[in-house]
Design a protein around this motif. Structure first.
Motif, mmCIF file in Angstrom:
data_model
loop_
_atom_site.group_PDB
_atom_site.id
_atom_site.type_symbol
_atom_site.label_atom_id
_atom_site.label_comp_id
_atom_site.label_asym_id
_atom_site.label_seq_id
_atom_site.Cartn_x
_atom_site.Cartn_y
_atom_site.Cartn_z
ATOM 1 N N VAL A 3 0.260 -1.147 -0.244
ATOM 2 C CA VAL A 3 0.271 -0.170 0.195
ATOM 3 C C VAL A 3 1.011 1.237 -0.033
ATOM 4 O O VAL A 3 2.001 1.723 1.214
ATOM 5 C CB VAL A 3 -1.097 -0.362 1.338
ATOM 6 N N LEU A 4 0.262 1.777 -0.926
ATOM 7 C CA LEU A 4 1.499 3.582 -0.871
ATOM 8 C C LEU A 4 0.272 3.944 -0.090
ATOM 9 O O LEU A 4 -0.281 4.780 -1.153
ATOM 10 C CB LEU A 4 1.941 3.559 -2.144
ATOM 11 N N ILE A 5 1.104 5.137 0.848
ATOM 12 C CA ILE A 5 0.141 6.062 1.558
ATOM 13 C C ILE A 5 0.374 7.126 0.825
ATOM 14 O O ILE A 5 1.159 7.600 1.255
ATOM 15 C CB ILE A 5 0.609 6.129 2.805
ATOM 16 N N TYR A 6 0.024 8.066 0.353
ATOM 17 C CA TYR A 6 -0.131 9.284 -0.316
ATOM 18 C C TYR A 6 0.194 10.517 0.846
ATOM 19 O O TYR A 6 -1.409 10.735 1.932
ATOM 20 C CB TYR A 6 -0.979 9.713 -1.485
ATOM 21 N N SER A 7 0.340 11.412 0.744
ATOM 22 C CA SER A 7 0.127 13.161 1.253
ATOM 23 C C SER A 7 -0.072 12.405 3.096
ATOM 24 O O SER A 7 -0.501 12.923 3.582
ATOM 25 C CB SER A 7 -1.450 13.435 1.281
ATOM 26 N N ALA A 8 1.361 11.900 3.225
ATOM 27 C CA ALA A 8 1.400 11.299 4.299
ATOM 28 C C ALA A 8 2.095 12.036 5.457
ATOM 29 O O ALA A 8 2.975 12.727 5.043
ATOM 30 C CB ALA A 8 2.149 9.676 4.662
ATOM 31 N N PHE A 44 2.317 -1.583 -6.509
ATOM 32 C CA PHE A 44 1.745 -1.058 -5.159
ATOM 33 C C PHE A 44 0.045 -1.881 -5.757
ATOM 34 O O PHE A 44 -0.612 -1.472 -6.594
ATOM 35 C CB PHE A 44 1.058 0.274 -4.775
ATOM 36 N N ASP A 45 -0.557 -2.581 -4.680
ATOM 37 C CA ASP A 45 -1.652 -3.049 -4.630
ATOM 38 C C ASP A 45 -3.360 -1.902 -4.749
ATOM 39 O O ASP A 45 -3.876 -1.262 -5.571
ATOM 40 C CB ASP A 45 -2.565 -3.928 -3.400
ATOM 41 N N ALA A 46 -2.283 -0.512 -3.953
ATOM 42 C CA ALA A 46 -3.895 -0.204 -2.794
ATOM 43 C C ALA A 46 -2.553 0.795 -2.804
ATOM 44 O O ALA A 46 -1.515 1.218 -3.031
ATOM 45 C CB ALA A 46 -4.066 -0.878 -2.046
ATOM 46 N N VAL A 47 -3.263 2.371 -3.185
ATOM 47 C CA VAL A 47 -3.149 3.438 -2.955
ATOM 48 C C VAL A 47 -3.906 4.175 -1.256
ATOM 49 O O VAL A 47 -5.581 3.641 -1.568
ATOM 50 C CB VAL A 47 -3.174 4.604 -3.652
ATOM 51 N N SER A 48 -3.851 5.475 -0.516
ATOM 52 C CA SER A 48 -4.511 5.994 0.202
ATOM 53 C C SER A 48 -4.345 7.405 -0.063
ATOM 54 O O SER A 48 -3.169 7.802 0.090
ATOM 55 C CB SER A 48 -3.633 4.942 2.147
ATOM 56 N N ILE A 49 -5.191 7.942 0.258
ATOM 57 C CA ILE A 49 -5.375 9.710 -0.172
ATOM 58 C C ILE A 49 -6.237 10.273 0.409
ATOM 59 O O ILE A 49 -6.717 9.097 1.681
ATOM 60 C CB ILE A 49 -5.605 9.443 -1.404
ATOM 61 N N PHE A 50 -5.769 11.171 0.949
ATOM 62 C CA PHE A 50 -6.862 12.636 1.844
ATOM 63 C C PHE A 50 -7.059 12.858 0.816
ATOM 64 O O PHE A 50 -6.720 13.543 -0.183
ATOM 65 C CB PHE A 50 -5.413 12.892 3.231
ATOM 66 N N SER A 51 -6.976 14.215 0.972
ATOM 67 C CA SER A 51 -8.303 15.636 1.071
ATOM 68 C C SER A 51 -7.276 16.605 -0.515
ATOM 69 O O SER A 51 -8.508 16.655 -1.154
ATOM 70 C CB SER A 51 -9.222 16.385 1.198
ATOM 71 N N ALA A 52 -6.403 16.457 -0.260
ATOM 72 C CA ALA A 52 -5.586 17.077 -0.915
ATOM 73 C C ALA A 52 -4.874 16.749 -2.463
ATOM 74 O O ALA A 52 -4.717 16.760 -3.312
ATOM 75 C CB ALA A 52 -4.206 18.266 -0.300
ATOM 76 N N ASP A 53 -5.381 15.101 -1.809
ATOM 77 C CA ASP A 53 -5.544 14.710 -3.508
ATOM 78 C C ASP A 53 -5.908 14.233 -4.439
ATOM 79 O O ASP A 53 -7.112 14.396 -4.219
ATOM 80 C CB ASP A 53 -5.043 13.181 -2.525
ATOM 81 N N GLU A 54 -5.591 13.858 -5.773
ATOM 82 C CA GLU A 54 -6.703 13.659 -6.826
ATOM 83 C C GLU A 54 -6.580 12.729 -7.787
ATOM 84 O O GLU A 54 -5.821 13.118 -8.633
ATOM 85 C CB GLU A 54 -6.081 15.095 -7.942
ATOM 86 N N PHE A 66 -0.551 1.217 -13.377
ATOM 87 C CA PHE A 66 0.178 0.959 -13.339
ATOM 88 C C PHE A 66 -0.319 -0.492 -11.965
ATOM 89 O O PHE A 66 0.466 -0.799 -11.276
ATOM 90 C CB PHE A 66 0.887 2.022 -12.356
ATOM 91 N N GLY A 67 -0.999 -0.966 -12.381
ATOM 92 C CA GLY A 67 -1.745 -2.076 -11.540
ATOM 93 C C GLY A 67 -1.900 -2.264 -10.050
ATOM 94 O O GLY A 67 -2.378 -2.805 -9.157
ATOM 95 N N VAL A 68 -2.847 -0.686 -9.752
ATOM 96 C CA VAL A 68 -3.364 -0.569 -8.601
ATOM 97 C C VAL A 68 -4.820 -0.839 -8.582
ATOM 98 O O VAL A 68 -5.353 -1.221 -9.814
ATOM 99 C CB VAL A 68 -3.140 1.032 -8.319
ATOM 100 N N LYS A 69 -5.046 -1.508 -7.553
ATOM 101 C CA LYS A 69 -6.901 -2.679 -7.531
ATOM 102 C C LYS A 69 -7.714 -1.101 -6.176
ATOM 103 O O LYS A 69 -9.132 -1.697 -6.658
ATOM 104 C CB LYS A 69 -6.636 -3.660 -7.085
ATOM 105 N N TYR A 70 -7.081 -0.731 -5.566
ATOM 106 C CA TYR A 70 -7.920 0.156 -4.585
ATOM 107 C C TYR A 70 -7.380 1.065 -3.651
ATOM 108 O O TYR A 70 -6.033 1.439 -4.234
ATOM 109 C CB TYR A 70 -7.764 -0.908 -2.752
ATOM 110 N N ARG A 92 -11.314 0.090 -6.629
ATOM 111 C CA ARG A 92 -12.779 -0.060 -6.076
ATOM 112 C C ARG A 92 -12.562 1.010 -4.943
ATOM 113 O O ARG A 92 -10.679 1.222 -4.759
ATOM 114 C CB ARG A 92 -12.354 -1.665 -5.279
ATOM 115 N N VAL A 93 -12.978 1.580 -4.276
ATOM 116 C CA VAL A 93 -12.599 3.029 -3.923
ATOM 117 C C VAL A 93 -13.786 2.700 -2.299
ATOM 118 O O VAL A 93 -14.628 2.250 -2.277
ATOM 119 C CB VAL A 93 -13.577 4.344 -4.600
ATOM 120 N N ALA A 94 -12.676 3.459 -1.118
ATOM 121 C CA ALA A 94 -13.519 3.212 -0.210
ATOM 122 C C ALA A 94 -13.271 4.107 0.835
ATOM 123 O O ALA A 94 -12.231 4.825 0.626
ATOM 124 C CB ALA A 94 -13.152 2.299 1.307
ATOM 125 N N ASN A 95 -14.031 4.604 1.588
ATOM 126 C CA ASN A 95 -13.750 6.045 2.665
ATOM 127 C C ASN A 95 -13.571 5.589 3.742
ATOM 128 O O ASN A 95 -13.881 4.708 4.340
ATOM 129 C CB ASN A 95 -14.075 7.525 2.477
#
Ligand code: NAI
Length: 334
Positions: A3-8, A44-54, A66-70, A92-95
């Motif tokens: 998992v890649l955590i953006y805007s960490a 990465f299988d998944a990325v995690s983002i916050f409100s400033a990510d687009e 790039f192979g991301v599924k979530y 697939r997207v979840a919040n």
């Protein structure tokens, strides 16, 4: 799962690591997700983002390539994700649907109290040994009318808080909450009536095509002179230049804001050495009756713990081939 955590941000990493307890391979980066930074998610299988990510159409397409599924959001609001594009490419997207409505509502109340009682100006004077009390007069909140725009999870807590101050609460929402009516005697009214009758208006609706710039000059013209407006929802719910004009004319007496329409380009980084070239923000920042916080309403221990636990829970579900109840579809409307 990788998992890649953006805007960490430094303050949230310990919460995420603790909730994860070694289950997933988490990689933290400071950069926000965008079409330029999507390539960092290769492998990465998944990325995690916050409100400033687009996660716009192009970004989502790239993530898929790039192979991301979530995509798991560490936020309630998901106006920054093109859900239709994600569903088209089977991402697939979840919040985190509710991490602490108390954190946000209490912050909205803090902005209101600080503005009404001019705490920032008062503290500034005291810190300079100026004990003059001129221009520090506020109003009792008791018996004032507060308009809550959006009486969902956060708006409900705000209703309870304002009711506790002895305020009369008016609500505007596409669906009424019978419990709020019974417990706090909230009256649901049309938006313009709420504007006409409220001394204070607090926004708690999601940003979507119906609410984009909902608070514009036509709506503002219906408000009471000197109304206090609080926005902890999303910046683009207000038409910022109309609000600035109303602050100048005195139509709006004060504005408390934790969110700003162009915040993606400004918030979450130290920009003191390179002040943002954003005229609307500079104007707002210069006004004594405007109190701005940089999208930090969610910064409580409880909220950060819940965000981290739900983010890891979403990943756990996907990892074990299950759906999470926090999954979003393009029909969810917010
Ligand atoms: P929620 O979904 O529980 O409540 C939103 C309410 O708005 C619902 O009752 C819904 O019926 C109503 N609504 C939706 N569209 C509407 C429309 N067009 N007109 C009138 N009412 C409408 O959401 P919650 O948890 O209360 O969060 C509200 C918003 O607050 C989020 O969407 C998010 O943008 C913002 N937020 C801001 C945070 C911050 O750190 N400043 C943190 C968390 C959320």
């Amino acid at each position: 799962m990788k998992v890649l955590i953006y805007s960490a941000k430094g303050f949230e990493i310990p919460y995420l690591k603790k909730a994860n307890s070694g289950k997933h391979k988490l990689t933290f980066i400071e950069e926000a997700l965008s079409s330029q930074t999507a390539e960092k998610a290769v492998g990465f299988d998944a990325v995690s983002i916050f409100s400033a990510d687009e996660a716009c159409f192009i970004t989502v397409e790239k993530l898929k390539d790039f192979g991301v599924k979530y995509i798991t959001l560490r936020s309630v609001g998901h106006d920054n994700v093109n859900l239709r594009a994600a569903s088209r490419v089977n991402i697939r997207v979840a919040n985190v649907p509710a991490y602490s409505p108390f954190a946000i509502a209490e912050h909205a109340a803090a902005l209101l109290l600080a503005l009404n009682r001019k705490l920032i100006e008062s503290n500034y004077r005291v810190s300079h040994y100026n004990f003059n009390l001129d221009n520090l007069v506020g109003m009792d909140l008791n018996h004032k009318t507060v308009g809550i725009v959006g009486t969902g999870k956060i708006g409900s807590v705000m209703t309870k808080i304002m009711h506790g101050f002895g305020c009369k609460v008016l609500g505007y929402d596409i669906k009424e909450d019978a419990q709020l009516k019974e417990q706090f005697q909230i009256d649901y009214v049309p938006l313009l009536e709420l504007c006409q009758k409220s001394d204070i208006i607090s926004l708690h609706i999601p940003l979507n095509s119906d609410t984009h710039q909902l608070i514009n000059k036509d709506v503002i013209s219906e408000m009471k002179d000197g109304v206090i407006l609080i926005n902890t929802a999303r910046g683009s719910i207000i038409e910022t230049s109309d609000v600035i004009a109303a602050l100048r004319s005195g139509k709006i007496g004060a504005l408390g804001m934790d969110v700003y329409e162009n915040e993606k380009a400004i918030f979450f980084k130290d920009r003191s050495q390179n002040v943002p070239d954003d005229n609307l923000f500079i104007k707002l920042n210069a006004m004594p009756n405007v109190l701005i916080t940089g999208h930090h309403a969610y910064l409580t221990n409880e909220a950060l713990t819940n965000i981290a636990e739900t983010t890891i829970y979403n990943l756990d579900c996907w990892d074990s081939g299950k759906e999470t109840e926090n999954e979003l579809t393009d029909l969810s409307g917010s």
